[in-house]
Design a protein around this motif. Structure first.
Motif, PDB file in Angstrom:
ATOM      1  N   UNK A   1       6.891 119.799  29.585  1.00  0.00           N
ATOM      2  CA  UNK A   1       5.478 119.444  29.669  1.00  0.00           C
ATOM      3  C   UNK A   1       5.209 118.217  28.794  1.00  0.00           C
ATOM      4  N   UNK A   2       4.603 117.191  29.398  1.00  0.00           N
ATOM      5  CA  UNK A   2       4.297 115.949  28.684  1.00  0.00           C
ATOM      6  C   UNK A   2       2.802 115.844  28.443  1.00  0.00           C
ATOM      7  N   UNK A   3       2.430 114.832  27.665  1.00  0.00           N
ATOM      8  CA  UNK A   3       1.011 114.557  27.454  1.00  0.00           C
ATOM      9  C   UNK A   3       0.319 114.316  28.785  1.00  0.00           C
ATOM     10  N   UNK A   4       0.989 113.627  29.689  1.00  0.00           N
ATOM     11  CA  UNK A   4       0.386 113.359  31.006  1.00  0.00           C
ATOM     12  C   UNK A   4       0.110 114.665  31.736  1.00  0.00           C
ATOM     13  N   UNK A   5       1.044 115.602  31.649  1.00  0.00           N
ATOM     14  CA  UNK A   5       0.848 116.895  32.316  1.00  0.00           C
ATOM     15  C   UNK A   5      -0.365 117.634  31.739  1.00  0.00           C
ATOM     16  N   UNK A   6      -0.472 117.640  30.411  1.00  0.00           N
ATOM     17  CA  UNK A   6      -1.582 118.363  29.794  1.00  0.00           C
ATOM     18  C   UNK A   6      -2.909 117.686  30.139  1.00  0.00           C
ATOM     19  N   UNK A   7      -2.907 116.346  30.148  1.00  0.00           N
ATOM     20  CA  UNK A   7      -4.134 115.635  30.521  1.00  0.00           C
ATOM     21  C   UNK A   7      -4.554 115.985  31.941  1.00  0.00           C
ATOM     22  N   UNK A   8      -3.596 116.091  32.851  1.00  0.00           N
ATOM     23  CA  UNK A   8      -3.937 116.454  34.232  1.00  0.00           C
ATOM     24  C   UNK A   8      -4.528 117.856  34.280  1.00  0.00           C
ATOM     25  N   UNK A   9      -3.964 118.744  33.471  1.00  0.00           N
ATOM     26  CA  UNK A   9      -4.506 120.107  33.394  1.00  0.00           C
ATOM     27  C   UNK A   9      -5.942 120.080  32.861  1.00  0.00           C
ATOM     28  N   UNK A  10      -6.168 119.278  31.814  1.00  0.00           N
ATOM     29  CA  UNK A  10      -7.490 119.241  31.186  1.00  0.00           C
ATOM     30  C   UNK A  10      -8.535 118.573  32.076  1.00  0.00           C
ATOM     31  N   UNK A  11      -8.094 117.638  32.914  1.00  0.00           N
ATOM     32  CA  UNK A  11      -9.047 116.943  33.793  1.00  0.00           C
ATOM     33  C   UNK A  11      -9.742 117.938  34.712  1.00  0.00           C
ATOM     34  N   UNK A  12      -9.129 119.102  34.900  1.00  0.00           N
ATOM     35  CA  UNK A  12      -9.720 120.121  35.768  1.00  0.00           C
ATOM     36  C   UNK A  12     -10.274 121.298  34.968  1.00  0.00           C
ATOM     37  N   UNK A  13     -10.363 121.138  33.647  1.00  0.00           N
ATOM     38  CA  UNK A  13     -10.791 122.258  32.801  1.00  0.00           C
ATOM     39  C   UNK A  13     -12.240 122.050  32.356  1.00  0.00           C
ATOM     40  N   UNK A  14     -13.133 122.810  32.924  1.00  0.00           N
ATOM     41  CA  UNK A  14     -14.550 122.622  32.615  1.00  0.00           C
ATOM     42  C   UNK A  14     -14.881 122.938  31.157  1.00  0.00           C
TER      43      UNK A  14
ATOM     44  N   UNK B   1     -11.085 114.943  24.713  1.00  0.00           N
ATOM     45  CA  UNK B   1      -9.667 115.124  24.419  1.00  0.00           C
ATOM     46  C   UNK B   1      -9.291 114.243  23.236  1.00  0.00           C
ATOM     47  N   UNK B   2      -8.636 114.848  22.236  1.00  0.00           N
ATOM     48  CA  UNK B   2      -8.056 114.110  21.114  1.00  0.00           C
ATOM     49  C   UNK B   2      -6.567 113.968  21.377  1.00  0.00           C
ATOM     50  N   UNK B   3      -6.134 112.744  21.627  1.00  0.00           N
ATOM     51  CA  UNK B   3      -4.743 112.493  22.030  1.00  0.00           C
ATOM     52  C   UNK B   3      -3.996 111.795  20.890  1.00  0.00           C
ATOM     53  N   UNK B   4      -2.967 112.450  20.360  1.00  0.00           N
ATOM     54  CA  UNK B   4      -2.135 111.865  19.303  1.00  0.00           C
ATOM     55  C   UNK B   4      -0.820 111.410  19.932  1.00  0.00           C
ATOM     56  N   UNK B   5      -0.488 110.131  19.721  1.00  0.00           N
ATOM     57  CA  UNK B   5       0.664 109.542  20.395  1.00  0.00           C
ATOM     58  C   UNK B   5       1.626 108.981  19.361  1.00  0.00           C
ATOM     59  N   UNK B   6       2.879 109.422  19.429  1.00  0.00           N
ATOM     60  CA  UNK B   6       3.918 108.799  18.588  1.00  0.00           C
ATOM     61  C   UNK B   6       4.788 107.872  19.426  1.00  0.00           C
ATOM     62  N   UNK B   7       5.238 108.357  20.561  1.00  0.00           N
ATOM     63  CA  UNK B   7       6.063 107.548  21.442  1.00  0.00           C
ATOM     64  C   UNK B   7       5.759 108.009  22.855  1.00  0.00           C
ATOM     65  N   UNK B   8       6.126 107.195  23.811  1.00  0.00           N
ATOM     66  CA  UNK B   8       5.728 107.465  25.193  1.00  0.00           C
ATOM     67  C   UNK B   8       6.977 107.470  26.066  1.00  0.00           C
ATOM     68  N   UNK B   9       7.329 108.626  26.629  1.00  0.00           N
ATOM     69  CA  UNK B   9       8.529 108.641  27.463  1.00  0.00           C
ATOM     70  C   UNK B   9       8.304 107.961  28.805  1.00  0.00           C
ATOM     71  N   UNK B  10       7.104 108.077  29.374  1.00  0.00           N
ATOM     72  CA  UNK B  10       6.853 107.531  30.707  1.00  0.00           C
ATOM     73  C   UNK B  10       5.497 106.857  30.691  1.00  0.00           C
ATOM     74  N   UNK B  11       5.499 105.539  30.451  1.00  0.00           N
ATOM     75  CA  UNK B  11       4.249 104.798  30.306  1.00  0.00           C
ATOM     76  C   UNK B  11       3.340 104.903  31.511  1.00  0.00           C
ATOM     77  N   UNK B  12       3.845 104.571  32.708  1.00  0.00           N
ATOM     78  CA  UNK B  12       2.950 104.619  33.873  1.00  0.00           C
ATOM     79  C   UNK B  12       2.356 106.007  34.118  1.00  0.00           C
ATOM     80  N   UNK B  13       3.120 107.072  33.863  1.00  0.00           N
ATOM     81  CA  UNK B  13       2.573 108.419  34.075  1.00  0.00           C
ATOM     82  C   UNK B  13       1.449 108.697  33.088  1.00  0.00           C
ATOM     83  N   UNK B  14       1.641 108.285  31.833  1.00  0.00           N
ATOM     84  CA  UNK B  14       0.587 108.517  30.835  1.00  0.00           C
ATOM     85  C   UNK B  14      -0.663 107.713  31.177  1.00  0.00           C
ATOM     86  N   UNK B  15      -0.460 106.456  31.550  1.00  0.00           N
ATOM     87  CA  UNK B  15      -1.596 105.600  31.908  1.00  0.00           C
ATOM     88  C   UNK B  15      -2.363 106.206  33.081  1.00  0.00           C
ATOM     89  N   UNK B  16      -1.640 106.678  34.099  1.00  0.00           N
ATOM     90  CA  UNK B  16      -2.306 107.260  35.270  1.00  0.00           C
ATOM     91  C   UNK B  16      -3.066 108.519  34.875  1.00  0.00           C
TER      92      UNK B  16
END
Lengths: 680, 680
Positions: free
Chosen positions: B195-208, B213-228
């Motif tokens: 599970x990546x930050x992108x996955x959790x963000x997608x989950x939260x986008x549907x969570x009423x 969202x407070x997003x803490x980032x150290x490094x990014x494994x998949x830039x385009x996925x996180x951006x999307x």
């Protein structure tokens, strides 16, 4: 300065303008003072009621008081305040607090009221706090002289707050209380018509109950007095200074305290030079005094910090912050690393920082091991509270001597008691990695300030006479030469013949310039011709300059290439002579990348100014360029500062550019101007 | 992405590796989960005790559970984890949490364990959180899957925390709780092998239940996925991003999560372009989500903030901070000022900010008056709590519709209830002027991000073919010309005769340069001669270039003077093509004053990049220079970004300098290089 004990340690207090209406200032003040263990009497000519402790005059109140009435809190209209103060003084009062507004911050009429009030205080020898402030508090004495009664909940403790603004004074007191740190004295100066920040600092320098001072600065009425007070105070107690007004809020600031807004940058530089630790906002201020009121590092030019973290992520944030702040996190010695490898799982990071992974009973020994490393002067620890697996106060208690500071995360019910237990061990605790960074940075900055502390330089003799008028470039360079600042070979020429003689004598290529003290931006008027190599080129240059109005010329050998600096000294209206260094050129000017220091400054300190520049890499041989000799640069700056100190008539001297060449520093252009009205 | 409901909303949970030893991870996890209202079963092959809820296998535990066991918390050694996950999946488990370390962060052997674990999860369709994290919590479900049991005290609320680090996740949850803000979900990703930050963000986008969202980032494994994911999430819920690693802490960061450290600057630029609000530390992060979880401004390019303060000093700090952050504090209209003059004492400051002096019953009407001003989109209020004279929640309740945010100072016993009362009105409350500034800035930044939000640009056609090799300056400029970027008139010359023909044809003076794609820094090798005006000068230049090894020459008209920029596009290893603009010259380079944006970027957005430069004054006609046409600059940057998107073989294109002249932008030099191994 006047004795502030009648103000901050009064035996009896009179509230002048005491009122039965609970919303009136006099009533609020009386409520605030209700906890004061000494006598508090009310004074109200129209509503005297001696049985209720309210008298018609201060004299009557003082006569009825078992304690001498040292302090009068004046809750009367501005127009009546001077008279009320004089009456109180006649009755033996030695200090007065005036909270209400309507004085210098309120235009011409208010300024007159303030002048009358100040005059009455001066005549009577009364220490006057205010006007236009919300007051002060001394929790250890049960003394809350404030129109915000809730501030009576703030506990006693080791931090003094000296705030330009009454509102900020209260806000800081509340924030410190939330951080678990108590107050020795918290005072808002308001218009500071009588008691100034410098006065309060002098009082605190002799107050054993104060272990750190939080100083909030909006504007500075008397720069040298404040600088001297900070310098004197920091010898005993750390002073953390927060200067507001970075952006342009001058109009609102004037309306607030009626004071001259001074330069944010210069004020910071002056306070730093005086030994203060600088912070950027009230959170950093709270962090800094939380740490510095618990411990002070020995003076050191570059203390090393050992970081131990029980959680890698917050540790990373902390170390990232320390590196950004220029704090040394040195590698640990081989012996330390060997010892750690016996204490920690093999997968943890054991350099500096040391990441313990989940804390276990060895945590205390890890701390002691890192603390014992010769490169470590301060131990910084971050941990989430996990009472089941880590007794952090017990672990820290094993340190035996090495100063330590802790960042704690956890539920309030766990953090609070651990924070108090740590504090009892002399170890300040902060609430997160960024707060921990601010605390460590403050401890390090204070140690560095003390390492660079010098007695104020004696006035050094300046080997030039005071100029009687603005100097042209040739005269200014001659003066620089007497100060020991190198310039290229040159000739001042009154005509073409002299210019051609100079061409023959000087190493080429040459710069040929208009020579006129009245023209300070020669380039803008076509007054500079570069790369002149022969008679034809010289004639072309002289033709153009003559056409531009020149009657005298400066012919000069061109300097070798290098990096251009701007250096100078000018006269700040608040702090007096300051020296300045920045990178040359329009980009640096647009970025305002300059460093400032008040004069006098010695060459060592002044040379270090270059390292405050954002573009300092350019002075260290970037792209194969020359390295700037910091000692030589410092000598130039020190000499320019001394020049302005010695000759009050000089408004400004600017060397632009001062070129860093492989052969040393060379002043390529210089302007010296006198003040419009020479200073006395 | 996989469905994360089995992970964050499980019906039943199995703790694999449950232990009787209270210090073991399995026992700590079981304690943390004790409050969970669904079934929690233990699994321990060597210590099964069904009567105590501890079974030999997950299958046996699942068979005995009244609720389906959706989540397995694996507390087993790394070497056993893949097998344990597969067994759990076979028993119906659909999500797994692995907290322990010993995986990719721990060298080659650990990386193999991680690969096995990931493979087992993928094969079984199990959502894998971790390894190497302290877990997560969902307070509203009574679900604390963490080895820090104290985090169970964190209340439920509207903020989701998505942290790279388990320790930071917990630290943030505790800080938010202290700020009076509860949590919908707080998760530490650890190695983020599944599970990546992108996955959790997608989950939260549907969570009423999540409003920020407070997003803490150290490094990014998949830039385009996180951006999307950020782009998709911010359409419904604000995302505040805190990127750590500004200073060089790469070695420690790698040891921490085993991940590639990416560029701090590029990560921030990419997240901002995707719609996130950026903050610098965890305090600003808490302030920002405190505000954004309570309200969100309508999309606006430049929302105006009306500031009302009951104390001048803290108000000054706040306005100073807002101006520094570039937030508009617009003048109030004449009608507003007239109305205020009827409500306030004459001596108070009634512009924007509005200083009320001591609060009185009219405070609510002052707030409503300022809020009603057409220039005010958000009301920002600072006050010390003074319950005797000001009921702040009642005053704020009169606002009827204008969004508001409040800074409160006072004793905890007064601030806490007022904060909750304000929050119930949809008004977030912060604890000081700096926190208030961070909150207002976040609200404004979010409104601006939404105003500049555009659908991802369709790929625009690029009117040039993919180059087959590195280009020389002439070829690169020809390519720029096809992209619509102007260059000076020039001739590529194979020999002296051609060069002399160019001299005759081109407007002078001329630049004469070495022409060779292999030489990227021509100046450094004496490959540039400027100011050539005649045949003798041209021959001298050609002689020198020939001596330096040139066989081909570029002869070009010199550009008019102006301000030099550097622009370019390059290929970031994580985020792909990015465009860059900075000021030209060594000073700007030393100051690293550049602005970056991920491609594709449209011309409007790209032109605004110039206004992020510290030295932007130089682009606005400082010192009588030209004003840079932002639209034209944006078009250049957009075209360079499109070029790299269209042609994966191009590694980098740099125009240095791009000169801002009175006649427009001119590319004076250009380098185009291909990747060492062309991308697919």
């Amino acid at each position: 300065m006047s004795d502030l004990r009648p103000l901050f340690a009064p035996r009896g207090i009179a509230v002048v303008g005491a009122s039965r209406d609970p919303a009136k200032l006099g009533a609020v003040m009386a409520r605030s003072l209700a906890r004061f263990p000494g006598t508090v009497v009310g004074v109200n000519a129209r509503d005297a009621d001696p049985a209720a402790g309210r008298f018609a005059t201060v004299a009557a109140a003082a006569a009825a008081s078992p304690d001498p009435v040292d302090l009068a809190v004046l809750c009367v209209p501005a127009a009546a305040s001077a008279r009320a103060l004089a009456d109180a003084a006649a009755a033996g009062v030695r200090a007065a607090l005036v909270c209400s507004g309507g004085y210098a911050e309120a235009g011409v009429a208010g300024a007159a009221q303030q002048a009358a009030l100040v005059s009455a205080a001066r005549d009577a020898g009364v220490a006057l706090l205010g006007p236009n402030t919300s007051g002060f508090l001394v929790p250890a004495r049960g003394l809350t002289a404030s129109f915000v009664p809730g501030v009576a909940t703030v506990p006693a403790g080791p931090v003094a707050v000296v705030a330009a603004s009454g509102g900020v004074n209260h806000a800081l007191a509340f924030l410190l209380a939330s951080a678990g740190v108590g107050i020795s004295l918290a005072v808002g100066l308001g218009n500071a018509a009588g008691v100034t920040a410098a006065d309060v600092l002098a009082h605190l320098a002799a107050d054993d109950g104060t272990r750190a001072v939080a100083l909030h600065v909006e504007s500075v009425p008397d720069g040298p007095a404040l600088v001297a007070a900070v310098r004197a105070a920091t010898a005993r107690v750390p002073v953390v200074a927060w200067v507001v007004g970075r952006s342009d809020v001058a109009e609102f600031a004037r309306s607030h305290t009626g004071a001259l807004a001074t330069s944010w940058r210069t004020t910071r530089a002056a306070l730093r030079a005086a030994g203060a630790v600088l912070v950027d906002d009230e959170r950093q201020l709270v962090d800094a005094v939380t740490a510095l009121s618990a411990l002070r590092l020995p003076a050191s030019a570059d203390p090393g910090v050992g970081v131990v973290t029980a959680q890698a992520g917050p540790g990373l944030v902390h170390v990232d912050g320390l590196r950004g702040a220029g704090v040394a996190v040195p590698p640990l010695g081989g012996g330390t690393r060997d010892a750690l490898s016996g204490l920690l799982p093999p997968l943890t990071f054991q350099a500096n920082p040391v990441d313990t992974g989940r804390p276990d009973p060895a945590f205390g020994r890890v701390l002691a091991t890192v603390a014992a490393d010769p490169a470590v002067d301060l131990l910084s620890v971050y941990a989430l509270t996990e009472p089941d697996v880590l007794d952090l106060p017990a672990a820290v208690a094993q340190l035996a001597g090495t100063p330590a500071v802790v960042g704690l995360g956890g539920p309030a019910g766990q953090v609070g008691p651990q924070r108090q237990a740590l504090r009892a061990l002399g170890v300040p605790a902060l609430d997160g990695p960024t707060a921990l960074t601010a605390a460590v940075t403050a401890l390090v900055d204070d140690a560095r300030a003390r390492a660079s502390r010098r007695d104020p330089s004696p006035r050094r003799p300046v080997p030039v006479a005071a100029p009687q008028r603005d100097l042209d470039e040739d005269e200014a360079k001659t003066l620089l030469g007497r100060l020991g600042i190198a310039t290229p070979p040159r000739r001042a020429c009154a005509g073409r013949a002299e210019a051609h003689r100079a061409l023959a004598e000087l190493p080429g290529p040459l710069a040929v310039k208009l020579l006129d003290a009245a023209v300070t931006h020669k380039s803008d008027v076509g007054g500079v011709h570069l790369g002149v190599r022969d008679a034809a080129g010289l004639d072309a240059a002289l033709d153009a300059l003559t056409a531009a109005g020149a009657t005298r010329f400066l012919v000069e050998s061109m300097a070798p290439p290098g990096v251009d600096l701007v250096v100078g000294a000018s006269r700040d209206p608040v702090f007096g002579p300051v020296v300045l260094v920045g990178l040359g050129g329009v980009v640096a000017e647009a970025l305002a990348d300059v460093a400032v220091r008040t004069a006098p400054v010695d060459a060592g300190e002044a040379g270090a100014l270059a390292d405050e520049l954002a573009g300092r890499a350019l002075l260290d041989g970037a792209r194969g360029g020359p390295v700037a000799d910091r000692a030589a640069l410092g000598a130039v700056l020190a000499a320019l500062g001394d020049l302005l100190l010695a000759h009050p008539a000089i408004a400004e001297v600017e060397v632009n550019p001062l070129r860093v060449t492989a052969g040393g520093l060379l002043a390529l252009d210089a302007v010296l101007t006198l003040g419009k009205e020479p200073s006395p």
